[in-house]
Each structure stands twice: as structure tokens, then as C-alpha cells.
Scaffold this motif. Structure first.
Motif, PDB file in Angstrom:
ATOM      1  N   LYS A   1       0.821  -1.220   0.000  1.00  0.00           N
ATOM      2  CA  LYS A   1       0.000   0.000   0.000  1.00  0.00           C
ATOM      3  C   LYS A   1       0.851   1.264   0.000  1.00  0.00           C
ATOM      4  O   LYS A   1       0.504   2.257  -0.644  1.00  0.00           O
ATOM      5  N   PHE A   2       1.982   1.254   0.711  1.00  0.00           N
ATOM      6  CA  PHE A   2       2.719   2.496   0.932  1.00  0.00           C
ATOM      7  C   PHE A   2       4.037   2.612   0.165  1.00  0.00           C
ATOM      8  O   PHE A   2       4.552   3.717   0.009  1.00  0.00           O
ATOM      9  N   TYR A   3       4.578   1.502  -0.320  1.00  0.00           N
ATOM     10  CA  TYR A   3       5.879   1.570  -0.984  1.00  0.00           C
ATOM     11  C   TYR A   3       5.766   2.226  -2.358  1.00  0.00           C
ATOM     12  O   TYR A   3       4.892   1.900  -3.161  1.00  0.00           O
ATOM     13  N   VAL A   4       6.671   3.163  -2.617  1.00  0.00           N
ATOM     14  CA  VAL A   4       6.760   3.836  -3.923  1.00  0.00           C
ATOM     15  C   VAL A   4       8.208   3.736  -4.387  1.00  0.00           C
ATOM     16  O   VAL A   4       9.114   4.259  -3.723  1.00  0.00           O
ATOM     17  N   ASP A   5       8.440   3.064  -5.522  1.00  0.00           N
ATOM     18  CA  ASP A   5       9.829   2.833  -5.948  1.00  0.00           C
ATOM     19  C   ASP A   5      10.363   3.920  -6.872  1.00  0.00           C
ATOM     20  O   ASP A   5      11.533   3.897  -7.243  1.00  0.00           O
ATOM     21  N   ASN A   6       9.533   4.879  -7.240  1.00  0.00           N
ATOM     22  CA  ASN A   6       9.995   5.912  -8.177  1.00  0.00           C
ATOM     23  C   ASN A   6       9.728   7.319  -7.655  1.00  0.00           C
ATOM     24  O   ASN A   6       9.439   8.235  -8.416  1.00  0.00           O
ATOM     25  N   HIS A   7       9.815   7.484  -6.350  1.00  0.00           N
ATOM     26  CA  HIS A   7       9.575   8.794  -5.758  1.00  0.00           C
ATOM     27  C   HIS A   7      10.850   9.641  -5.873  1.00  0.00           C
ATOM     28  O   HIS A   7      11.847   9.382  -5.201  1.00  0.00           O
ATOM     29  N   THR A   8      10.801  10.664  -6.713  1.00  0.00           N
ATOM     30  CA  THR A   8      11.947  11.559  -6.890  1.00  0.00           C
ATOM     31  C   THR A   8      11.774  12.780  -6.005  1.00  0.00           C
ATOM     32  O   THR A   8      10.810  13.539  -6.154  1.00  0.00           O
TER      33      THR A   8
ATOM     34  N   GLU B   1       5.379   4.526   7.266  1.00  0.00           N
ATOM     35  CA  GLU B   1       4.624   4.773   6.033  1.00  0.00           C
ATOM     36  C   GLU B   1       5.323   5.811   5.157  1.00  0.00           C
ATOM     37  O   GLU B   1       5.455   5.625   3.938  1.00  0.00           O
ATOM     38  N   ALA B   2       5.772   6.898   5.781  1.00  0.00           N
ATOM     39  CA  ALA B   2       6.424   7.969   5.022  1.00  0.00           C
ATOM     40  C   ALA B   2       7.744   7.501   4.427  1.00  0.00           C
ATOM     41  O   ALA B   2       8.075   7.823   3.278  1.00  0.00           O
ATOM     42  N   MET B   3       8.509   6.728   5.179  1.00  0.00           N
ATOM     43  CA  MET B   3       9.783   6.224   4.659  1.00  0.00           C
ATOM     44  C   MET B   3       9.554   5.253   3.509  1.00  0.00           C
ATOM     45  O   MET B   3      10.278   5.269   2.505  1.00  0.00           O
ATOM     46  N   LEU B   4       8.536   4.394   3.657  1.00  0.00           N
ATOM     47  CA  LEU B   4       8.201   3.484   2.557  1.00  0.00           C
ATOM     48  C   LEU B   4       7.793   4.263   1.315  1.00  0.00           C
ATOM     49  O   LEU B   4       8.082   3.851   0.178  1.00  0.00           O
ATOM     50  N   GLY B   5       7.115   5.389   1.534  1.00  0.00           N
ATOM     51  CA  GLY B   5       6.700   6.228   0.412  1.00  0.00           C
ATOM     52  C   GLY B   5       7.837   6.961  -0.255  1.00  0.00           C
ATOM     53  O   GLY B   5       7.666   7.519  -1.347  1.00  0.00           O
ATOM     54  N   GLY B   6       9.008   6.981   0.386  1.00  0.00           N
ATOM     55  CA  GLY B   6      10.184   7.553  -0.251  1.00  0.00           C
ATOM     56  C   GLY B   6      10.570   8.939   0.201  1.00  0.00           C
ATOM     57  O   GLY B   6      11.571   9.490  -0.271  1.00  0.00           O
TER      58      GLY B   6
ATOM     59  N   LYS C   1      18.670  12.959  -0.365  1.00  0.00           N
ATOM     60  CA  LYS C   1      18.043  11.958  -1.238  1.00  0.00           C
ATOM     61  C   LYS C   1      18.545  10.556  -0.900  1.00  0.00           C
ATOM     62  O   LYS C   1      17.769   9.595  -0.864  1.00  0.00           O
ATOM     63  N   GLN C   2      19.847  10.432  -0.653  1.00  0.00           N
ATOM     64  CA  GLN C   2      20.409   9.118  -0.335  1.00  0.00           C
ATOM     65  C   GLN C   2      19.928   8.647   1.033  1.00  0.00           C
ATOM     66  O   GLN C   2      19.641   7.454   1.225  1.00  0.00           O
ATOM     67  N   ILE C   3      19.844   9.563   1.985  1.00  0.00           N
ATOM     68  CA  ILE C   3      19.338   9.208   3.310  1.00  0.00           C
ATOM     69  C   ILE C   3      17.917   8.678   3.205  1.00  0.00           C
ATOM     70  O   ILE C   3      17.560   7.663   3.817  1.00  0.00           O
ATOM     71  N   ALA C   4      17.081   9.362   2.427  1.00  0.00           N
ATOM     72  CA  ALA C   4      15.689   8.932   2.250  1.00  0.00           C
ATOM     73  C   ALA C   4      15.615   7.553   1.605  1.00  0.00           C
ATOM     74  O   ALA C   4      14.797   6.707   1.993  1.00  0.00           O
ATOM     75  N   LYS C   5      16.483   7.302   0.634  1.00  0.00           N
ATOM     76  CA  LYS C   5      16.497   6.001  -0.042  1.00  0.00           C
ATOM     77  C   LYS C   5      16.921   4.906   0.925  1.00  0.00           C
ATOM     78  O   LYS C   5      16.346   3.800   0.930  1.00  0.00           O
ATOM     79  N   ASN C   6      17.903   5.201   1.779  1.00  0.00           N
ATOM     80  CA  ASN C   6      18.330   4.231   2.794  1.00  0.00           C
ATOM     81  C   ASN C   6      17.173   3.893   3.732  1.00  0.00           C
ATOM     82  O   ASN C   6      16.975   2.729   4.100  1.00  0.00           O
ATOM     83  N   GLY C   7      16.442   4.927   4.137  1.00  0.00           N
ATOM     84  CA  GLY C   7      15.303   4.724   5.027  1.00  0.00           C
ATOM     85  C   GLY C   7      14.229   3.873   4.392  1.00  0.00           C
ATOM     86  O   GLY C   7      13.655   2.980   5.041  1.00  0.00           O
ATOM     87  N   GLN C   8      13.965   4.111   3.127  1.00  0.00           N
ATOM     88  CA  GLN C   8      12.956   3.330   2.419  1.00  0.00           C
ATOM     89  C   GLN C   8      13.356   1.860   2.349  1.00  0.00           C
ATOM     90  O   GLN C   8      12.545   0.966   2.613  1.00  0.00           O
TER      91      GLN C   8
ATOM     92  N   MET D   1      13.035   0.135   5.862  1.00  0.00           N
ATOM     93  CA  MET D   1      11.655  -0.154   6.269  1.00  0.00           C
ATOM     94  C   MET D   1      11.059  -1.294   5.440  1.00  0.00           C
ATOM     95  O   MET D   1      10.309  -2.128   5.962  1.00  0.00           O
ATOM     96  N   ARG D   2      11.409  -1.331   4.179  1.00  0.00           N
ATOM     97  CA  ARG D   2      10.877  -2.394   3.312  1.00  0.00           C
ATOM     98  C   ARG D   2      11.354  -3.766   3.767  1.00  0.00           C
ATOM     99  O   ARG D   2      10.641  -4.765   3.621  1.00  0.00           O
ATOM    100  N   GLN D   3      12.522  -3.819   4.358  1.00  0.00           N
ATOM    101  CA  GLN D   3      13.077  -5.092   4.802  1.00  0.00           C
ATOM    102  C   GLN D   3      12.670  -5.472   6.219  1.00  0.00           C
ATOM    103  O   GLN D   3      12.577  -6.652   6.551  1.00  0.00           O
ATOM    104  N   ASN D   4      12.426  -4.473   7.070  1.00  0.00           N
ATOM    105  CA  ASN D   4      12.306  -4.758   8.497  1.00  0.00           C
ATOM    106  C   ASN D   4      10.951  -4.496   9.133  1.00  0.00           C
ATOM    107  O   ASN D   4      10.597  -5.169  10.106  1.00  0.00           O
ATOM    108  N   MET D   5      10.184  -3.522   8.666  1.00  0.00           N
ATOM    109  CA  MET D   5       8.954  -3.133   9.367  1.00  0.00           C
ATOM    110  C   MET D   5       7.707  -3.490   8.568  1.00  0.00           C
ATOM    111  O   MET D   5       6.823  -2.665   8.347  1.00  0.00           O
TER     112      MET D   5
END
Length: 386
Positions: A190-197, A299-304, A351-358, A361-365
Motif C-alpha cells: 500500500k505504501f511503498y513507492v519505488d519511483n519517488h523523486t 509509512e512515510a519512509m516506505l513512500g520515499g 536523497k540518499q538518506i531517504a532512499k536508505n530509510g525506504q 523499512m521495506r526489509q524490516n517493518m
């Protein structure tokens, strides 16, 4: 197994209720448990249960919660005694329901409600207690008979804390409990976005989501944004998504007007489509002074988006500073101002920090991890009760 979840509310905006529905769904369809839910009153939350075809039952119950500022008043004590007596009928209904459904485990969804656990204890049915909130620290409430309440929680077959911060608090209050930590889980699909620029527009999009109250820190953020503006950064827009008491929301709106920030701040109200806001946000803020877990953080981190959080409670567990997000000193709008300005002036690093966070979260939460660990708790109970 026959599992009965006990909800303390019936609110589609409640993080505890949303987490329960998602957990019930996976337990039912992946682990093949017969899951039922008890709801204390009519509300909108049951629509989510209907959607997932999870059966539910209404039993009108009264909680054991008191406002802290009213705790020692005679009026409050009489009110609590009255609520307790009104639960007599509900006690009988619980007894009948437990027998009818042949319940193996009762699962208390929050620390707000207690009656079902009391009945389960009398009937020798194992009960699990999920603690999803800071009562005193965040919600300014408490259990009115703390000694009795903590004893009932302590006697649960298992007490699940949704963060290390919650676990540490209750280790002091219920030292004899079988207390474990299982982080909450979020629906990745529901929350993951793989192309959030991030920062692709001329205006940087700020976002804060959640109930609007003193403890959630919206006022801090408004003060920080006003200072960011005064220091020459005018290319941002803040969306405040959520609902709160009308008087306090009006106070915040007046604060925005006084700072001449009307064109930079929008009160968007309560929304069911928060995932669309995450997809548009460059920076999401978590300003709570005592977050028990932080669904919005995940949710926000998954969103990118980049997440800037207060250095407090479970927010510090979810955010690793300058690695998966950024932290500021809780309650300090000057500290928040500096972090915001640093983010605006270091876009590539952010941008890199946000990508790391995403990725983290995708792996752990995930909701799958959460349900797997809860199912392991159930299997352990079943093994011990054979």
C-alpha cells in the motif's frame, strides 16, 4: 486456533485499530486461524473488517481509563466505579461468546480496555496483551486503578510491546510479566513507492500526518517553518493532515496567520488516502514527544520521503540519524529549524538518506514480519497448553 481480538475503539483513523485489522487479515488468510473481533461500539472501523471478511461482535464495554489531571477528584473516582459496574452485562456476554466460539486465545489490542482479559483469566483462557501506546506520556491518561490494572496485564500469557521504548517502560511496571518486543508492521504494498523523486519541484513539499494535539508537535513545526521563512527560504509548503479538538486547531491556525504564513501552510483535515500525501512529500515530520511506535514514520519512509523526527521514544529506534532519516532535539523548534535548513541546502545527501530509510523499512517493518512473530507467540502458547 480460535483467536478473539478485543478492540478498544471502532475508529478508522485509529492506528491501533488499523494495525489490528491488518494483523487479523494475515493471521486469517496466511496462517489459517479462525479470527474474530469484539468491538465496543458502533463506528467506521468495522467497514475495514467487512472488507477483509473478518467476523466481529458488538459488546458494549467501558474502559478503565482516567484523565491524569482529573485522577484524584471524587467525581472521577465515582465515574470510574460507575463504568466498572456498567460492565456487568458485558461480562456475561463475554463468557457466552468465549464458550460459543470455543476461544483458544484472547488478544487484547491495546491497554485501554480490560474486561475481556478479566473474564478470560476466570475461565482459564490464555490472553495476550498488545501494548501499543504511551498512556501518561503521550495521551495524558492513565489506568484509574493502576495496581489492579498492572497486575492483570502482568498475568497475561504474553505481553507484546510494539517498541523497545514501550518494553522498557513496562519492564519497570510489570517486572514478572512475559514481556516481549514485536515491532508494528505496515502494509508495504500500500505504501511503498519505488519511483519517488525528491525535490523535483520548485516548491519543497512538507508534510505532517496524525492527530492534532500538543503532544504531536504541530506547533513546534509551525514555529520552525516561520523561522525557516524568516531566514530566507521561501520555497516550501506545509500540509498538516489530521484532526484534533476544534479549539486547538483554531489556535494553530491563528498562529499561522500571526506569522503571516497563510500561503505556506494548509490544514488538510482527516484523510483516508494518506498514502497519496506521502507520494507528494519531500520531507515528512514526526514531532511527537512520546511516539510508542510510529506508523507514520514507517509509512512515510516506505513512500520515499525524507523523515525528520524528534529525538524521543520510539522515533529514535526507527530513525538512524543521517543514515535513514534525520533527528532533532525534541521540543526544540530551533533545533528543528536547523535540520530543515540543512536538508534544503544538502539535497543530494538527503536523497540518499531517504532512499536508505525506504530500503530499511521495506526489509524490516513489514506487516508480514509482524504477523509471523505474533503467530510464533500463539504457537508457543498452544504448545504449553497441550
Amino acid at each position: 486456533m480460535n483467536i478473539l481480538f478485543i478492540a478498544s475503539d471502532n475508529d478508522v483513523a485509529s492506528g491501533a485499530f488499523l494495525s489490528m485489522v491488518r494483523l487479523c487479515t494475515i493471521l486469517k488468510y496466511k496462517y489459517n486461524h479462525n479470527v474474530h473481533v469484539v468491538i465496543p461500539r458502533e463506528g467506521k472501523g468495522q467497514e475495514l473488517l467487512d472488507l477483509e471478511r473478518i467476523p466481529y461482535h458488538f459488546i458494549r464495554t467501558y474502559n478503565w481509563i482516567s484523565r491524569q489531571k482529573e485522577f484524584d477528584t471524587i467525581k472521577n473516582k465515582l465515574n470510574c466505579i460507575c463504568k466498572s459496574s456498567l460492565n456487568t452485562l458485558a461480562t456475561l456476554k463475554y463468557q457466552n461468546l468465549f464458550k460459543k466460539l470455543n476461544i483458544d486465545i484472547v488478544h487484547m489490542n491495546t491497554s485501554w480496555t480490560y474486561l475481556a482479559a478479566q473474564v478470560a483469566a476466570r475461565m482459564n483462557i490464555p490472553y495476550v496483551w498488545h501494548i501499543r501506546e504511551f498512556l501518561e506520556e503521550d495521551q495524558n491518561v492513565c489506568i484509574w486503578n493502576r495496581e489492579k490494572g498492572y497486575r492483570l496485564i502482568e498475568q497475561a500469557t504474553c505481553v507484546i510491546a510494539i517498541s523497545e521504548s514501550i518494553k522498557q517502560k513496562y519492564e519497570r511496571l510489570i517486572p514478572e510479566a512475559n514481556l516481549i518486543k514485536i515491532y508494528n508492521g505496515i502494509d508495504v504494498q500500500k505504501f511503498y513507492v519505488d519511483n519517488h523523486t525528491l525535490f523535483k519541484g520548485r516548491v519543497v513539499q512538507f508534510l505532517i500526518v496524525g492527530s492534532i494535539s500538543i503532544s504531536k508537535g504541530q506547533e513546534q513545526l509551525i514555529d520552525a517553518c516561520a523561522e525557516v521563512y524568516n531566514r530566507g527560504h521561501h520555497n516550501f509548503f506545509l500540509k498538516i493532515v489530521g484532526k484534533g479538538q476544534e479549539e486547538y486547531v483554531d489556535y494553530l491556525k491563528e498562529k499561522v496567520i500571526s506569522a503571516r504564513m497563510e500561503q505556506y501552510v494548509d490544514f488538510s483535515g482527516y484523510r483516508t488516502d494518506v498514502e497519496t500525501f506521502y507520494r507528494e512529500a519531500d520531507i515528512t515530520f514526526i514531532c511527537s514527544k512520546a511516539e510508542a511506535f510510529g506508523r507514520v514514520t514507517v509509512e512515510a519512509m516506505l513512500g520515499g520521503s525524507l523523515v525528520i523526527g524528534a529525538r524521543s521514544a520510539a522515533t529514535m529506534e526507527l530513525i538512524s540519524h543521517e543514515k535513514t532519516g534525520l533527528l532533532y532535539q525534541c521540543g526544540d523548534s530551533d533545533s528543528l529549524t536547523e535540520i530543515i535548513i540543512w536538508s534544503l541546502e544538502n539535497v543530494e545527501q538527503v536523497k540518499q538518506i531517504a532512499k536508505n530509510g525506504q530500503n530499511y523499512m521495506r526489509q524490516n517493518m513489514t506487516d508480514e514480519n509482524n504477523a509471523r512473530q505474533v503467530n510464533e507467540v500463539y504457537c508457543g502458547i498452544k504448545h504449553r497448553t497441550k
